[in-house]
Design a protein around this motif. Structure first.
Motif, mmCIF file in Angstrom:
data_model
loop_
_atom_site.group_PDB
_atom_site.id
_atom_site.type_symbol
_atom_site.label_atom_id
_atom_site.label_comp_id
_atom_site.label_asym_id
_atom_site.label_seq_id
_atom_site.Cartn_x
_atom_site.Cartn_y
_atom_site.Cartn_z
ATOM 1 N N ILE A 14 16.787 15.622 37.520
ATOM 2 C CA ILE A 14 17.259 15.762 36.149
ATOM 3 C C ILE A 14 18.447 16.714 36.133
ATOM 4 O O ILE A 14 18.355 17.843 36.624
ATOM 5 N N ASN A 15 19.565 16.267 35.594
ATOM 6 C CA ASN A 15 20.745 17.100 35.428
ATOM 7 C C ASN A 15 20.749 17.660 34.011
ATOM 8 O O ASN A 15 20.604 16.909 33.044
ATOM 9 N N VAL A 16 20.918 18.962 33.889
ATOM 10 C CA VAL A 16 20.862 19.635 32.588
ATOM 11 C C VAL A 16 22.168 20.382 32.358
ATOM 12 O O VAL A 16 22.649 21.079 33.258
ATOM 13 N N ASP A 73 20.453 16.465 28.871
ATOM 14 C CA ASP A 73 20.530 15.772 30.147
ATOM 15 C C ASP A 73 21.826 14.981 30.205
ATOM 16 O O ASP A 73 22.644 15.015 29.275
ATOM 17 N N LEU A 122 17.278 18.543 25.260
ATOM 18 C CA LEU A 122 16.040 18.888 25.940
ATOM 19 C C LEU A 122 15.382 20.103 25.300
ATOM 20 O O LEU A 122 15.993 21.162 25.178
#
Length: 267
Positions: free
Chosen positions: A87-89, A104, A110
């Motif tokens: 998961i890229n945040v 994301d 998120l």
């Protein structure tokens, strides 16, 4: 900009959703902002493992020594890997509130991290999917995950929310259902008893003890049957990492994607 790779261990479970990084050493700022221990001190168990990773990109404090982030903080990002899931945040200003929030790569806002195992000492005995019911002896959908533990083992709230149900529900036995908002609910079945003060309408925080493992209802042994419900549909608890609070659209989404490319180039 500094980039740091941190190893997740089972004690590191809760993703915070505050708008600014805490003061102190930059590495401590970044780590504590996203990953903290549960209030119980034993971690609350998110089923993390030795292959889970966090990669944090963050800005150092200003050269003047002021306890603040530099303009480069706009490139702040996080990559979280849970087993095979990555998961890229990204940190981005919420167009509705005007405050910094986290999204994301698809532009989904998120919220709080949702614990995947509300029983820290539990042993996974049955996963989500079709199976032969051990009591009814029929093949049917198992819409949750079972965590075996001795009777009386504490059960923790998976995230902040409001208790919507606390009572007996047929084969699920003694059950608690918590509403976390944004269409997310969690259910905790086969309990031996509820924690003091737990009843419908009560607010709980992530990591609060809500009840204790038991064998009530249709159960062949003491365990917690844990379910995650999203917009009325029961989903695999092991595949839900964050509570999604919204979705960027239109110009906001386009601007976000531009900032993401900038962040990836800077990290």
């Amino acid at each position: 900009m500094k980039t740091k790779t941190l190893l997740l261990i089972a004690l590191l479970v809760t993703v915070a959703s505050c708008s600014t990084l805490p003061s102190g050493n930059p590495e401590t700022q970044a780590r504590n902002h996203f990953v903290v221990q549960s209030a119980s001190g034993d971690g609350g168990a998110s089923d993390t493992g030795p292959d889970d990773r966090l990669r944090l990109s963050y800005a150092s404090p200003a050269a003047s020594g002021e306890d603040s982030l530099t303009g480069a903080s706009s490139a702040f990002d996080l990559i979280a890997r849970f087993g095979n899931s990555e998961i890229n945040v990204y940190r981005f200003k919420d167009p509705d509130s005007g405050r910094m929030a986290f999204y994301d790569a698809k532009g989904e806002k998120l919220g709080q991290y949702l614990l995947r195992n509300p029983v820290p000492d539990g042993r996974k005995t049955s996963g989500y999917g079709m199976r032969r019911h051990p009591v009814l002896k029929t093949t049917r959908m198992h819409a949750g995950v079972d965590w075996a533990a001795p009777v009386g083992t504490p059960i923790y709230a998976a995230a902040d929310g409001i208790v919507r149900f606390a009572g007996r529900d047929g084969g699920d036995g003694q059950q608690i259902v918590i509403d976390h908002g944004f269409g997310y609910k969690t259910a905790y079945s086969h309990q031996s008893k509820f924690a003091k003060g737990i009843k419908s309408g009560v607010a709980v925080k992530q990591g609060d003890i809500i009840g204790y493992v038991g064998q009530s209802g249709l159960a062949t042994g003491p365990h917690l049957h844990y379910e995650v419900i999203v917009n009325g549909r029961k989903v695999n608890p092991m595949h839900v990492h964050f509570i999604i609070e919204g979705q960027l659209k239109g110009r906001d989404l386009a601007r976000f994607k531009t900032d993401v490319k900038r962040a990836e180039a800077a990290s």
